[in-house]
Design a protein around this motif. Structure first.
Motif, PDB file in Angstrom:
ATOM      1  N   GLU A  10       0.937  -1.111  -0.036  1.00  0.00           N
ATOM      2  CA  GLU A  10      -0.049  -0.177  -0.090  1.00  0.00           C
ATOM      3  C   GLU A  10       0.889   1.383  -0.139  1.00  0.00           C
ATOM      4  OE1 GLU A  10      -3.242   0.373  -0.269  1.00  0.00           O
ATOM      5  OE2 GLU A  10      -3.536  -1.821  -0.155  1.00  0.00           O
ATOM      6  N   PRO A  11       0.549   2.250  -0.874  1.00  0.00           N
ATOM      7  CA  PRO A  11       1.397   3.632  -0.890  1.00  0.00           C
ATOM      8  C   PRO A  11       1.356   4.167   0.650  1.00  0.00           C
ATOM      9  CG  PRO A  11      -0.674   3.681  -2.252  1.00  0.00           C
ATOM     10  CD  PRO A  11      -0.599   2.409  -1.790  1.00  0.00           C
ATOM     11  N   VAL A  12       2.420   4.806   1.066  1.00  0.00           N
ATOM     12  CA  VAL A  12       2.476   5.709   1.951  1.00  0.00           C
ATOM     13  C   VAL A  12       1.586   6.954   1.748  1.00  0.00           C
ATOM     14  CG1 VAL A  12       3.775   6.913   3.513  1.00  0.00           C
ATOM     15  CG2 VAL A  12       4.249   4.789   3.122  1.00  0.00           C
ATOM     16  N   GLU A  13       1.332   7.429   2.826  1.00  0.00           N
ATOM     17  CA  GLU A  13       0.436   8.768   2.500  1.00  0.00           C
ATOM     18  C   GLU A  13       1.384   9.880   1.969  1.00  0.00           C
ATOM     19  OE1 GLU A  13      -1.327  12.629   5.117  1.00  0.00           O
ATOM     20  OE2 GLU A  13      -1.339  10.673   6.171  1.00  0.00           O
ATOM     21  N   THR A  32       0.898  15.425  16.395  1.00  0.00           N
ATOM     22  CA  THR A  32      -0.230  14.785  16.661  1.00  0.00           C
ATOM     23  C   THR A  32      -0.800  13.984  15.749  1.00  0.00           C
ATOM     24  OG1 THR A  32      -1.632  16.793  15.980  1.00  0.00           O
ATOM     25  CG2 THR A  32      -1.235  16.529  18.280  1.00  0.00           C
ATOM     26  N   GLU A  33      -0.682  14.261  14.520  1.00  0.00           N
ATOM     27  CA  GLU A  33      -1.033  13.634  13.375  1.00  0.00           C
ATOM     28  C   GLU A  33      -0.212  12.593  12.658  1.00  0.00           C
ATOM     29  OE1 GLU A  33      -2.241  15.829   9.896  1.00  0.00           O
ATOM     30  OE2 GLU A  33      -3.325  17.582  11.329  1.00  0.00           O
ATOM     31  N   TYR A  34       1.169  12.512  13.035  1.00  0.00           N
ATOM     32  CA  TYR A  34       2.185  11.670  12.525  1.00  0.00           C
ATOM     33  C   TYR A  34       2.889  10.877  13.652  1.00  0.00           C
ATOM     34  CZ  TYR A  34       0.604  13.648   8.040  1.00  0.00           C
ATOM     35  OH  TYR A  34      -0.392  13.829   7.035  1.00  0.00           O
ATOM     36  N   ARG A  54       2.853   7.329  12.083  1.00  0.00           N
ATOM     37  CA  ARG A  54       3.058   6.752  11.028  1.00  0.00           C
ATOM     38  C   ARG A  54       3.796   7.260   9.889  1.00  0.00           C
ATOM     39  NH1 ARG A  54      -1.692   9.553   8.103  1.00  0.00           N
ATOM     40  NH2 ARG A  54      -2.652  10.806   9.631  1.00  0.00           N
ATOM     41  N   PRO A  55       4.407   6.717   8.948  1.00  0.00           N
ATOM     42  CA  PRO A  55       5.311   7.393   7.865  1.00  0.00           C
ATOM     43  C   PRO A  55       4.203   8.245   7.010  1.00  0.00           C
ATOM     44  CG  PRO A  55       5.745   4.915   8.006  1.00  0.00           C
ATOM     45  CD  PRO A  55       4.238   5.217   8.959  1.00  0.00           C
ATOM     46  N   VAL A  56       5.124   9.519   6.540  1.00  0.00           N
ATOM     47  CA  VAL A  56       4.354  10.112   5.578  1.00  0.00           C
ATOM     48  C   VAL A  56       5.388  10.804   4.739  1.00  0.00           C
ATOM     49  CG1 VAL A  56       4.601  12.180   7.413  1.00  0.00           C
ATOM     50  CG2 VAL A  56       3.119  12.087   5.137  1.00  0.00           C
TER      51      VAL A  56
END
Length: 342
Positions: free
Chosen positions: A33-36, A49-51, A60-62
């Motif tokens: 699945e592609p990373v955001e 907060t978001e990552y 989570r990776p971004v």
């Protein structure tokens, strides 16, 4: 008897041939699945907060597309120019083997950046060094790190360079990581930290279903640290069947792109053919976001503006601890301006 052995071997071969991804490059057992991806860089608090602390603290990776496109370092496109400008700069490490084994060791005689530039195109070597001192002035911190506490807990920075085709082992880092591509292209493959119990069960033994070794537990194992001792070009899914059920994600980085990698996310990195350069910063994620620090204006611009070397007494988070290492410090924007005026 000979016929029976032949039949059994044929059955084994047939079974192996039906296993998707067997003896194929890493990840071949399933679609990833592609990373955001983002076309901007979030402010420090949203980043936190978001990552950094999302998903129960796993983060989570971004990918931040084009985040480094305006850096001076994005112009490191010509080796002759680099040799003229930075050839005398000291480097801290050049390793044997573009395909990492953790056992190749350091290349003798590689003391300066010029030593490496004169050799790397015709040899199987790869630079993994602290960013040379003068080059640090051309590498910037992303906006998401400029306040909030990130810059108080800087561990180290690294400069990666090769002629293309490099491949890392599967591993994780103890620190948070922001990695920026300056030349060439690389694919980053990720596995969630929730696999830790399965991945690391029975290390250094045939009972482990993924190839996990930890050299700290057995010094006779070649290499250093903990990693998957598998062939990432031809993963043996019969010997290491656990991979068949592992979900993975990926990100393809081009020049100017950066990616955030939270600590303890397993990952493997492969460079496409052709010259590649990337730099990254390892830092210990602040245990709490320091909103007060964001009231004092812009933070430092370059890697050269900060001290390095923080490490917590234990764990993976940055905090001020009695008896522990002192937090890192950075010059304020006003200090830099004053230096330019002198």
């Amino acid at each position: 008897m000979t016929r029976l052995v032949g039949l059994l071997l044929g059955q084994v071969w047939h079974a192996a041939s039906e296993v998707r991804g067997h003896l194929q490059p890493f990840g071949g057992w399933a679609d990833g699945e592609p990373v955001e991806e983002r076309g901007d860089v979030p402010d420090p608090e949203d980043f936190y907060t978001e990552y950094c602390t999302s998903d129960g603290g796993h983060g989570r990776p971004v990918v931040f597309r084009g985040a480094a496109a305006s850096w001076k370092a994005i112009k490191w496109t010509d080796d002759e120019d680099l040799l003229w400008r930075f050839g005398s700069q000291r480097v801290t490490g050049v390793e044997h083997n573009l395909k990492e084994t953790r056992a190749g060791g350091q290349v003798d005689g590689m003391n300066t950046f010029g030593d490496f530039l004169n050799a790397y195109n015709n040899s199987d070597i790869y630079m993994v060094s602290n960013v040379p001192k003068k080059m640090m002035k051309e590498v910037e911190f992303l906006r998401c790190m400029e306040c909030g506490g990130y810059l108080r807990f800087l561990d180290t920075q690294n400069f990666w360079m090769g002629r293309g085709g490099s491949k890392s082992v599967v591993h994780y880092d103890d620190q948070d990581n922001i990695n920026c591509m300056l030349a060439g292209e690389k694919r980053f493959v990720f596995m969630h930290p929730s696999y830790k119990k399965d991945f690391e069960a029975h290390p250094n033994s045939a009972k482990n279903r993924f190839g996990w070794v930890d050299t700290d537990l057995d010094r006779s194992i070649p290499g250093y640290g903990a990693f998957m001792r598998i062939d990432v070009d031809k993963v043996d899914l019969i010997k290491y069947p656990g991979w068949r059920d592992v979900k993975w994600s990926y990100a393809d980085l081009r020049p100017g792109d950066c990616i955030y990698i939270p600590y303890q996310w397993y990952h493997q990195v492969t460079a496409k053919p052709g010259r590649s350069i990337n730099v990254h910063v390892w830092y210990w994620r602040p245990a709490a976001f320091d909103a007060e620090s964001c009231k004092s204006g812009a933070g430092p611009t370059t890697f050269a503006d900060c001290s390095w070397g923080y490490e917590p007494k234990k764990g993976h988070l940055g905090k001020v601890q009695k008896g522990g290492k002192k937090p890192t410090k950075c010059k304020k924007a006003t200090d830099r301006q004053r230096g330019l005026e002198l």
